[in-house]
Design an enzyme around this catalytic site. Structure first.
Site, short mmCIF file in Angstrom:
data_model
loop_
_atom_site.label_atom_id
_atom_site.label_comp_id
_atom_site.label_asym_id
_atom_site.label_seq_id
_atom_site.Cartn_x
_atom_site.Cartn_y
_atom_site.Cartn_z
N SER A 1 0.81 -1.11 -0.14
CA SER A 1 -0.11 0.08 -0.15
C SER A 1 0.84 1.33 0.12
O SER A 1 2.08 1.26 0.67
CB SER A 1 -0.80 -0.08 1.27
N TYR B 1 -2.06 0.14 10.60
CA TYR B 1 -2.25 -0.13 9.24
C TYR B 1 -0.94 0.15 8.37
O TYR B 1 -0.37 -0.81 7.56
CB TYR B 1 -3.58 0.54 8.51
P1 NDP Z 1 -11.51 -5.98 0.20
O1 NDP Z 1 -12.05 -5.89 1.65
O2 NDP Z 1 -12.41 -5.68 -1.02
O3 NDP Z 1 -10.89 -7.36 -0.01
C1 NDP Z 1 -10.02 -7.98 0.94
C2 NDP Z 1 -9.74 -9.52 0.72
O4 NDP Z 1 -8.97 -10.07 1.63
C3 NDP Z 1 -11.22 -10.18 0.89
O5 NDP Z 1 -11.24 -11.45 -0.11
C4 NDP Z 1 -11.22 -10.85 2.28
O6 NDP Z 1 -11.62 -12.14 2.30
C5 NDP Z 1 -9.45 -11.17 2.30
N1 NDP Z 1 -9.01 -11.11 3.94
C6 NDP Z 1 -9.22 -10.28 4.75
N2 NDP Z 1 -9.09 -10.74 5.81
C7 NDP Z 1 -8.60 -12.20 5.62
C8 NDP Z 1 -8.15 -13.09 6.51
N3 NDP Z 1 -8.01 -12.98 7.86
N4 NDP Z 1 -8.06 -14.44 5.86
C9 NDP Z 1 -8.24 -14.54 4.69
N5 NDP Z 1 -8.55 -13.79 3.93
C10 NDP Z 1 -8.55 -12.33 4.33
O7 NDP Z 1 -10.38 -5.11 -0.07
P2 NDP Z 1 -9.07 -4.77 -1.08
O8 NDP Z 1 -9.40 -5.59 -2.26
O9 NDP Z 1 -9.08 -3.25 -1.30
O10 NDP Z 1 -7.92 -5.00 -0.25
C11 NDP Z 1 -7.01 -5.99 -0.74
C12 NDP Z 1 -5.59 -5.86 -0.46
O11 NDP Z 1 -5.11 -4.29 -0.93
C13 NDP Z 1 -5.39 -5.59 1.12
O12 NDP Z 1 -4.05 -6.26 1.53
C14 NDP Z 1 -5.38 -3.99 1.24
O13 NDP Z 1 -4.47 -3.67 2.57
C15 NDP Z 1 -4.79 -3.74 0.00
N6 NDP Z 1 -4.82 -2.05 -0.28
C16 NDP Z 1 -6.18 -1.76 -0.56
C17 NDP Z 1 -6.17 -0.39 -1.03
C18 NDP Z 1 -7.63 0.16 -0.87
O14 NDP Z 1 -7.61 1.55 -1.11
N7 NDP Z 1 -8.63 -0.58 -1.30
C19 NDP Z 1 -5.05 0.22 -1.21
C20 NDP Z 1 -3.91 -0.19 -1.08
C21 NDP Z 1 -3.76 -1.47 -0.55
P3 NDP Z 1 -12.61 -12.71 3.22
O15 NDP Z 1 -13.27 -11.65 4.21
O16 NDP Z 1 -13.67 -13.66 2.50
O17 NDP Z 1 -11.79 -13.57 4.20
C1 8X3 Z 2 -5.22 1.68 1.62
C2 8X3 Z 2 -4.99 2.99 1.04
O1 8X3 Z 2 -4.45 5.22 1.68
O2 8X3 Z 2 -6.21 4.23 2.87
O3 8X3 Z 2 -4.06 0.99 1.49
O4 8X3 Z 2 -4.00 3.64 3.26
S1 8X3 Z 2 -4.92 4.01 2.28
#
Ligand code: NDP
Ligand code: 8X3
Length: 251
Positions: free
Chosen positions: A139, A152
């Site tokens: 991120s 985070y």
């Molecule tokens: P979502 O919440 O849409 O998806 C998150 C995914 O992670 C889900 O499929 C969830 O599956 C899975 N997950 C979460 N916790 C667990 C766990 N304990 N075990 C297994 N699976 C888990 O969020 P995003 O798609 O946005 O996030 C994906 C990644 O991208 C994360 O690492 C996030 O930190 C990162 N990210 C997101 C950004 C954003 O602004 N959206 C920006 C930068 C990075 P389930 O709940 O079914 O287990």
């Molecule tokens: C998720 C994006 O800017 O909320 O990683 O940290 S931010």
């Protein structure tokens, strides 16, 4: 079986879009997450696209469950070419003194320890092949901290450090390591972060066009399909309205 990718967190957001993109390009997918119903639905969708899918239901925080699922892959699924460490979350956005200790623990256990477990479990399949690609979804919060981002940001800084360390240590095995560091993207991320408060979650993306899951899926696919001698080590990607962790231009 050829062309196998394992994606963690494929039930939503980036992970689901990455799965759909690779499926559209005829990859065979191992998809993981905790929500079995969503994985089953995605499996059906992938199979309708003419490729194979294997759902693995586990919580990445649960070391035994991770190793049990990955150690016992059916023989035809063992030649994993690409691992996308995507499962992760943020919980809360409070100042350090008010932040919830349990939220910090869940974030570190999921974003850092979960990534460690899955990677350690998959490597024994990649190393004998003398090739492979690990793509870690970090991120922008892992590059610069922001106000009230404490736990985070710390977890994503650890992903950044692990990505750099893996790249060095896995060099002799010819395994590529790419860290993709997105800025704000509209997925279920903020709904999870704000514990179901949809209005607060929506407000994160108001006044500008954020990234979308498909943007990250396309970038992931690009990174994964470069020639064997080319590796994007890391990239930071934001919406055009975001300059860094702290600065957005909103209208
Ligand atoms: P979502 O919440 O849409 O998806 C998150 C995914 O992670 C889900 O499929 C969830 O599956 C899975 N997950 C979460 N916790 C667990 C766990 N304990 N075990 C297994 N699976 C888990 O969020 P995003 O798609 O946005 O996030 C994906 C990644 O991208 C994360 O690492 C996030 O930190 C990162 N990210 C997101 C950004 C954003 O602004 N959206 C920006 C930068 C990075 P389930 O709940 O079914 O287990
Ligand atoms: C998720 C994006 O800017 O909320 O990683 O940290 S931010």
């Amino acid at each position: 079986m050829e062309n196998i990718i394992l994606i963690t967190g494929a039930t939503s957001g980036f992970g689901k879009a990455i799965a759909q993109t690779f499926a559209a390009n005829k990859w065979n997918l191992i998809i993981t997450g905790r929500r079995k119903d969503r994985l089953d639905e995605l499996c059906k969708e992938i199979e309708e696209m003419g490729t194979k899918a294997l759902p693995l239901v586990f919580d990445v925080q649960d070391k035994n469950a991770v190793f049990n699922a990955i150690d016992h892959l059916p023989a035809e699924w063992k030649k994993i070419d690409i691992l996308v460490n995507n499962a992760g979350l943020a919980l809360g956005r409070d100042p350090f003194d008010k932040a919830n200790l349990e939220d910090w623990e869940i974030m570190l256990n999921t974003n850092v320890k979960g990534l460690m477990y899955v990677t350690k479990a998959v490597l024994p399949y990649m190393i004998p092949q003398k090739k492979g690609h690990i793509i870690n979804i970090g991120s922008i919060a892992g590059k610069e901290v922001y106000l009230n981002g404490n736990g985070y940001c710390a977890s994503k800084h650890a992903v950044d450090a692990f990505s750099k360390a893996m790249r060095m240590d896995l060099l002799p095995h010819k395994i590529k390591v790419t860290a993709i560091h997105p800025g704000a993207a509209e997925t279920e991320f903020s709904i999870v972060r704000f514990k179901g408060n949809e209005a607060t979650a929506k407000s994160v993306y108001e006044g500008y066009t954020p990234l979308y899951a498909n943007d990250i899926a396309n970038i992931t696919y690009y990174c994964a399909t470069l020639p064997e001698h080319v590796c994007i080590n890391e990239l930071i990607v934001t919406s055009t309205a975001q300059a860094n962790s702290n600065l957005f231009y909103k209208e």
